[in-house]
Enzyme design. Structure first.
Site, short mmCIF file in Angstrom:
data_model
loop_
_atom_site.label_atom_id
_atom_site.label_comp_id
_atom_site.label_asym_id
_atom_site.label_seq_id
_atom_site.Cartn_x
_atom_site.Cartn_y
_atom_site.Cartn_z
N GLY A 12 0.83 -1.21 0.00
CA GLY A 12 0.00 0.00 0.00
C GLY A 12 0.86 1.25 0.00
N ALA A 13 0.55 2.17 -0.93
CA ALA A 13 1.30 3.43 -1.03
C ALA A 13 0.39 4.61 -0.73
CB ALA A 13 1.95 3.56 -2.40
N GLY A 14 -0.44 4.47 0.32
CA GLY A 14 -1.21 5.61 0.82
C GLY A 14 -0.32 6.40 1.76
N LYS A 40 -1.76 -0.83 -5.73
CA LYS A 40 -2.75 -1.11 -6.77
C LYS A 40 -2.57 -0.20 -7.99
CE LYS A 40 -6.93 -1.97 -4.86
NZ LYS A 40 -8.26 -1.60 -4.34
N GLU A 170 -16.99 18.04 4.65
CA GLU A 170 -16.03 18.54 3.66
C GLU A 170 -16.61 18.42 2.24
OE1 GLU A 170 -12.01 16.92 4.37
OE2 GLU A 170 -11.68 18.88 5.28
N ASP A 300 -4.92 3.00 8.50
CA ASP A 300 -6.31 2.70 8.83
C ASP A 300 -6.58 1.22 9.11
OD1 ASP A 300 -6.77 5.36 8.55
OD2 ASP A 300 -8.38 5.17 7.08
N ALA A 319 -5.17 10.62 8.41
CA ALA A 319 -3.95 10.69 7.60
C ALA A 319 -2.76 11.11 8.46
CB ALA A 319 -4.16 11.67 6.46
C1 LIG Z 1 -12.85 12.50 1.76
C2 LIG Z 1 -11.92 12.21 2.91
C3 LIG Z 1 -11.36 13.26 3.61
C4 LIG Z 1 -10.48 13.01 4.66
N1 LIG Z 1 -9.92 14.07 5.31
C5 LIG Z 1 -9.01 13.85 6.27
C6 LIG Z 1 -8.36 14.96 6.91
O1 LIG Z 1 -8.65 16.12 6.62
N2 LIG Z 1 -7.41 14.68 7.85
C7 LIG Z 1 -7.05 13.40 8.17
O2 LIG Z 1 -6.15 13.22 9.00
N3 LIG Z 1 -7.66 12.34 7.60
C8 LIG Z 1 -8.63 12.53 6.67
N4 LIG Z 1 -9.23 11.45 6.05
C9 LIG Z 1 -8.85 10.07 6.47
C10 LIG Z 1 -7.56 9.64 5.74
O3 LIG Z 1 -7.72 9.80 4.35
C11 LIG Z 1 -7.20 8.21 6.07
O4 LIG Z 1 -7.13 8.07 7.47
C12 LIG Z 1 -5.84 7.87 5.44
O5 LIG Z 1 -5.95 7.90 4.04
C13 LIG Z 1 -5.32 6.50 5.89
O6 LIG Z 1 -4.08 6.30 5.30
P1 LIG Z 1 -3.60 4.83 4.91
O7 LIG Z 1 -2.21 4.96 4.40
O8 LIG Z 1 -3.87 3.89 6.02
O9 LIG Z 1 -4.58 4.36 3.74
P2 LIG Z 1 -4.88 4.94 2.29
O10 LIG Z 1 -4.56 6.36 2.18
O11 LIG Z 1 -6.26 4.46 2.01
O12 LIG Z 1 -3.87 4.12 1.37
C14 LIG Z 1 -4.00 2.74 1.13
C15 LIG Z 1 -3.30 2.40 -0.18
O13 LIG Z 1 -3.33 0.99 -0.37
C16 LIG Z 1 -3.75 0.71 -1.70
N5 LIG Z 1 -4.40 -0.59 -1.70
C17 LIG Z 1 -5.59 -0.91 -1.10
N6 LIG Z 1 -5.86 -2.21 -1.29
C18 LIG Z 1 -4.83 -2.71 -2.02
C19 LIG Z 1 -4.52 -4.00 -2.51
N7 LIG Z 1 -5.32 -5.06 -2.29
N8 LIG Z 1 -3.39 -4.16 -3.22
C20 LIG Z 1 -2.55 -3.11 -3.44
N9 LIG Z 1 -2.78 -1.87 -2.99
C21 LIG Z 1 -3.91 -1.68 -2.28
C22 LIG Z 1 -4.69 1.87 -2.04
O14 LIG Z 1 -4.84 1.99 -3.43
C23 LIG Z 1 -3.95 3.04 -1.40
O15 LIG Z 1 -2.97 3.54 -2.25
C24 LIG Z 1 -10.15 11.67 5.02
C25 LIG Z 1 -10.73 10.61 4.30
C26 LIG Z 1 -11.61 10.87 3.27
C27 LIG Z 1 -12.23 9.72 2.52
#
Ligand SMILES: Cc1cc2nc3c(=O)[nH]c(=O)nc-3n(C[C@H](O)[C@H](O)[C@H](O)COP(=O)(O)OP(=O)(O)OC[C@H]3O[C@@H](n4cnc5c(N)ncnc54)[C@H](O)[C@@H]3O)c2cc1C
Length: 405
Positions: A12-14, A40, A170, A300, A319
């Site tokens: 995952g590159a979130g 992905k 938002e 998450d 995030a």
């Molecule tokens: C509209 C919106 C607004 C938000 N605003 C805020 C804010 O203002 N402040 C804040 O702190 N948080 C905010 N959040 C929450 C925040 O976006 C999440 O908490 C954060 O993105 C989590 O980061 P992560 O790296 O765990 O996951 P993600 O950012 O979801 O990254 C996961 C990555 O894994 C990849 N992936 C998933 N499944 C697979 C798979 N099977 N194989 C390969 N790759 C895969 C995805 O494509 C993605 O690139 C918001 C969320 C949303 C939806």
């Protein structure tokens, strides 16, 4: 002495995964580590900007950058693939690009929508959880508004949003900017558009003090957006969302229906680990999982506790937390390689800002309350900082939002 490099596999590159890789590249030597990042898409997307895509305020590609901008190919191998299974005993991960093994695994697969079993929600409502789903929301609004030009049916102009939480507000904030523009473009009277948000709890935005939540509620009112609080959604269908008011069930019309009220961790979590609830696993203080010091779960998908004992609660999924978890994980991987004790996660809260369209918002940043234009500016700084931390000044200038201030 072994000259074998430790294989680190990041899924995952979130926010969490990309931060882990960026910090590993900055801090650790390629002579000791062999890093593979699997994601992905070919690009990283800023999940926190997806509501802007969903409301048509920005094009989806403005919320993304190529992962190759970040990856130092001398240190990291990037593979675009979907992860399909994790076998923690065999230390192997299956993907659409084949099988990968690892010495250290970082699971950062992010979030999905959760509709809590509300009847018809998955089939009849859009979500805002990925670039694809966000694009679909704006396409749906456009399709329905264009249909109105043929049908003259005001129902085609109705938008109903499930959830008066952070994402809901938002998204509604962005709609307050883009719907009048769309109406102008199509020659539609804005007064005919009905936007309704439905929240089950009596209070909205509980992470903020009441007076800031009231500011956000007034913002909606001023922008002709109706907010129903203390109203449970019981079902969704192709006409709108069903709610319970007293003993009565009522339809809140919505040609466009958007569900923003629930997220969960990635479904792969349940399939790969024991003790997972709603895609989240309780992690140890250093973010590894019980019995597997070589597996870190971050972002998450992780339930990191904010303390010990009965009063301890999992940190929320944000995030900000995901990025800090990524930084610590890079540090802890360095410690494992050196044979040093890993460090516990200590969240540093820098505040939260909720945007209300491009020029308004509410928040608490660095301990101070902000509203209005100052909040909107603060939000752009926060959004840009996230990119700067991963990609440095050049990426922050090209992809950040500071030039819009
Ligand atoms: C509209 C919106 C607004 C938000 N605003 C805020 C804010 O203002 N402040 C804040 O702190 N948080 C905010 N959040 C929450 C925040 O976006 C999440 O908490 C954060 O993105 C989590 O980061 P992560 O790296 O765990 O996951 P993600 O950012 O979801 O990254 C996961 C990555 O894994 C990849 N992936 C998933 N499944 C697979 C798979 N099977 N194989 C390969 N790759 C895969 C995805 O494509 C993605 O690139 C918001 C969320 C949303 C939806």
């Amino acid at each position: 002495m072994s000259f074998e490099r430790t294989k680190v596999l990041v899924l995952g590159a979130g926010y969490a995964g990309i931060q882990t890789v960026a910090k590993i590249q900055q801090k650790l030597s390629r002579h000791t580590l062999d890093v593979t990042l699997i994601n992905k898409h070919e690009f990283h997307y800023e999940s926190t900007w997806l509501h802007e895509v969903a409301a048509g305020a920005i094009e989806w590609h403005h919320a993304t950058y190529s992962i190759n901008h970040i990856v130092d190919t001398l240190k990291t191998n990037f593979v675009q693939a979907t992860v399909t299974a994790i076998d923690k005993e065999a230390k192997k991960v299956q993907t659409t690009a084949g099988e990968f093994d690892y010495d250290i695994l970082v699971v950062a697969l992010g979030f999905e929508s959760e509709s809590f079993g509300i009847q018809g929600m998955d089939e009849h409502a859009h979500t805002i959880v990925s670039p694809e789903t966000a694009i679909a929301v704006w396409e749906e609004i456009n399709k329905n508004f264009n249909r109105y030009l043929e049908s003259g049916d005001n129902n085609d102009l109705s938008i109903v949003v499930g959830g008066g939480g952070f994402t809901g507000f938002e998204f509604l904030g962005e709609l307050s900017n883009t719907i009048p523009e769309l109406c102008k473009e199509l020659g539609i009277d804005r007064n005919k558009v009905k936007i309704t948000a439905i929240e089950a709890m009596p209070k909205v935005l509980p992470m903020f003090p009441d007076h800031l939540a009231d500011y956000a509620k007034n913002f909606l009112k001023d922008n002709q957006i109706e907010l129903m609080t203390g109203t449970a959604i019981t079902a969704a269908n192709d006409q709108g969302l069903m709610v319970k008011v007293g003993e009565e069930e009522k339809l809140i019309a919505g040609a466009t229906r958007v569900w923003t009220a629930g997220v969960r961790g990635n479904q792969l979590m349940e399939k790969s680990f024991e003790g997972v609830k709603r895609g989240r696993i309780i992690v140890k203080p250093d973010l590894s999982i019980e019995g597997h010091p070589e597996i870190f779960v971050i972002g998450d998908c992780a339930a990191a506790m904010n303390g010990e004992g009965e009063g301890a609660r999992p940190y929320p999924t944000t995030a900000q937390i995901a990025m800090q978890m990524g930084e610590l994980t890079a540090t802890n991987i360095g410690h494992i390689i050196k044979g040093v004790k890993t460090e516990p996660f200590n969240f540093i809260d820098r505040g939260t800002v909720c945007s209300l369209g491009s020029h308004d918002g509410i928040g608490i940043a660095l301990g101070r309350e902000v509203t209005g234009r100052r909040a909107a500016m603060m939000k752009r700084i926060i959004d840009t900082r996230a990119i700067f931390k991963v990609g440095g000044p050049i990426l922050a200038l090209s992809r950040g939002k500071l030039l819009n201030i």
